[in-house]
Design a protein around this motif. Structure first.
Motif, PDB file in Angstrom:
ATOM      1  N   ASN A 113     -19.185   2.881   1.200  1.00 46.65           N
ATOM      2  CA  ASN A 113     -17.807   2.849   1.703  1.00 46.65           C
ATOM      3  C   ASN A 113     -17.122   4.210   1.674  1.00 46.65           C
ATOM      4  O   ASN A 113     -15.937   4.300   1.394  1.00 46.65           O
ATOM      5  CB  ASN A 113     -17.000   1.792   0.940  1.00 46.65           C
ATOM      6  N   ILE A 116     -17.499   5.351   6.251  1.00 44.04           N
ATOM      7  CA  ILE A 116     -16.654   4.637   7.221  1.00 44.04           C
ATOM      8  C   ILE A 116     -15.417   5.455   7.588  1.00 44.04           C
ATOM      9  O   ILE A 116     -14.814   5.224   8.631  1.00 44.04           O
ATOM     10  CB  ILE A 116     -16.217   3.237   6.702  1.00 44.04           C
ATOM     11  N   ALA A 144     -21.371  -1.928   3.129  1.00 43.36           N
ATOM     12  CA  ALA A 144     -21.580  -3.066   4.021  1.00 43.36           C
ATOM     13  C   ALA A 144     -21.376  -2.734   5.498  1.00 43.36           C
ATOM     14  O   ALA A 144     -22.028  -3.304   6.367  1.00 43.36           O
ATOM     15  CB  ALA A 144     -20.657  -4.212   3.607  1.00 43.36           C
ATOM     16  N   LYS A 145     -20.485  -1.804   5.806  1.00 41.89           N
ATOM     17  CA  LYS A 145     -20.176  -1.461   7.198  1.00 41.89           C
ATOM     18  C   LYS A 145     -20.856  -0.163   7.651  1.00 41.89           C
ATOM     19  O   LYS A 145     -20.517   0.384   8.686  1.00 41.89           O
ATOM     20  CB  LYS A 145     -18.657  -1.334   7.381  1.00 41.89           C
ATOM     21  N   GLU A 146     -21.794   0.333   6.853  1.00 40.97           N
ATOM     22  CA  GLU A 146     -22.440   1.611   7.144  1.00 40.97           C
ATOM     23  C   GLU A 146     -23.917   1.398   7.465  1.00 40.97           C
ATOM     24  O   GLU A 146     -24.540   0.471   6.953  1.00 40.97           O
ATOM     25  CB  GLU A 146     -22.278   2.555   5.941  1.00 40.97           C
ATOM     26  N   THR A 147     -24.465   2.270   8.311  1.00 42.97           N
ATOM     27  CA  THR A 147     -25.858   2.123   8.709  1.00 42.97           C
ATOM     28  C   THR A 147     -26.473   3.474   9.058  1.00 42.97           C
ATOM     29  O   THR A 147     -25.774   4.394   9.471  1.00 42.97           O
ATOM     30  CB  THR A 147     -25.987   1.166   9.920  1.00 42.97           C
ATOM     31  N   LYS A 164     -28.423  -3.277   2.745  1.00 40.69           N
ATOM     32  CA  LYS A 164     -27.932  -1.979   3.204  1.00 40.69           C
ATOM     33  C   LYS A 164     -28.628  -0.878   2.401  1.00 40.69           C
ATOM     34  O   LYS A 164     -28.012   0.051   1.891  1.00 40.69           O
ATOM     35  CB  LYS A 164     -26.408  -1.899   3.038  1.00 40.69           C
TER      36      LYS A 164
END
Length: 172
Positions: A113, A116, A144-147, A164
């Motif tokens: 996090n 983002i 969770a929102k990163e790749t 992740k």
């Protein structure tokens, strides 16, 4: 291991507890870095609000913790202080993910996090830093929102199931 963007250090203390319970703490070094020196001071103090301990204790139990979570801290009025033994293998320092270079070789990098808040170019720069800092077969854990998907280093990694977490491919 390197916890990049460690903020006030909760994740670093969690990792220290997990390593202690796995019998690996004395063989490990945990680097916690952040751009903000003020949050690092909180991490160094190891003092956190008492009201957070209920949630932390629940998370500890859900993660398979084997002791009573309160064994790791001392309560004092409305705050707790984590046991100093959890800091023996913890190195906290300022580091700018965008402009600073690699400072060690790691088997695990955790950066959850943070990315983002970065645009694609800054993310790419940080991913290259992580790639340069991670040993072959090392692991990179993101939020969770990163790749890593869509990054230029994606080809050097494979994702661990639906997590992740990415494992660096051995290039030897």
């Amino acid at each position: 291991m390197w916890i990049a963007g460690c903020s006030t250090g909760e994740e670093a203390y969690s990792i220290a507890i997990l390593l202690k319970e796995a019998g690996l703490y004395n063989k490990s070094l945990i680097y916690g870095t952040d751009l903000n020196p003020a949050v690092l001071e909180t991490a160094r103090a190891g003092v956190f609000p008492l009201q957070q301990m209920k949630l932390y204790s629940e998370n500890y139990m859900l993660s398979g913790g084997v002791k009573d979570f309160s064994d790791y801290y001392t309560a004092n009025y409305d705050s707790v202080r984590f046991d100093k033994s959890l800091q023996e293998k913890l190195i906290l320092s300022t580091h700018n993910l965008v402009s600073d270079s690699s400072f060690n070789s790691f088997q695990l990098i955790i950066c959850r996090n943070v990315l983002i808040y970065f645009d694609r170019d800054l993310q790419e720069r940080v991913f290259r830093l992580f790639d340069n800092s991670l040993e072959n077969l090392g692991f990179l854990a993101l939020g969770a929102k990163e790749t890593l998907r869509f990054s230029t280093i994606d080809k050097n990694y494979h994702q661990i199931e639906d997590q992740k977490i990415w494992k660096k491919i051995d290039h030897h």
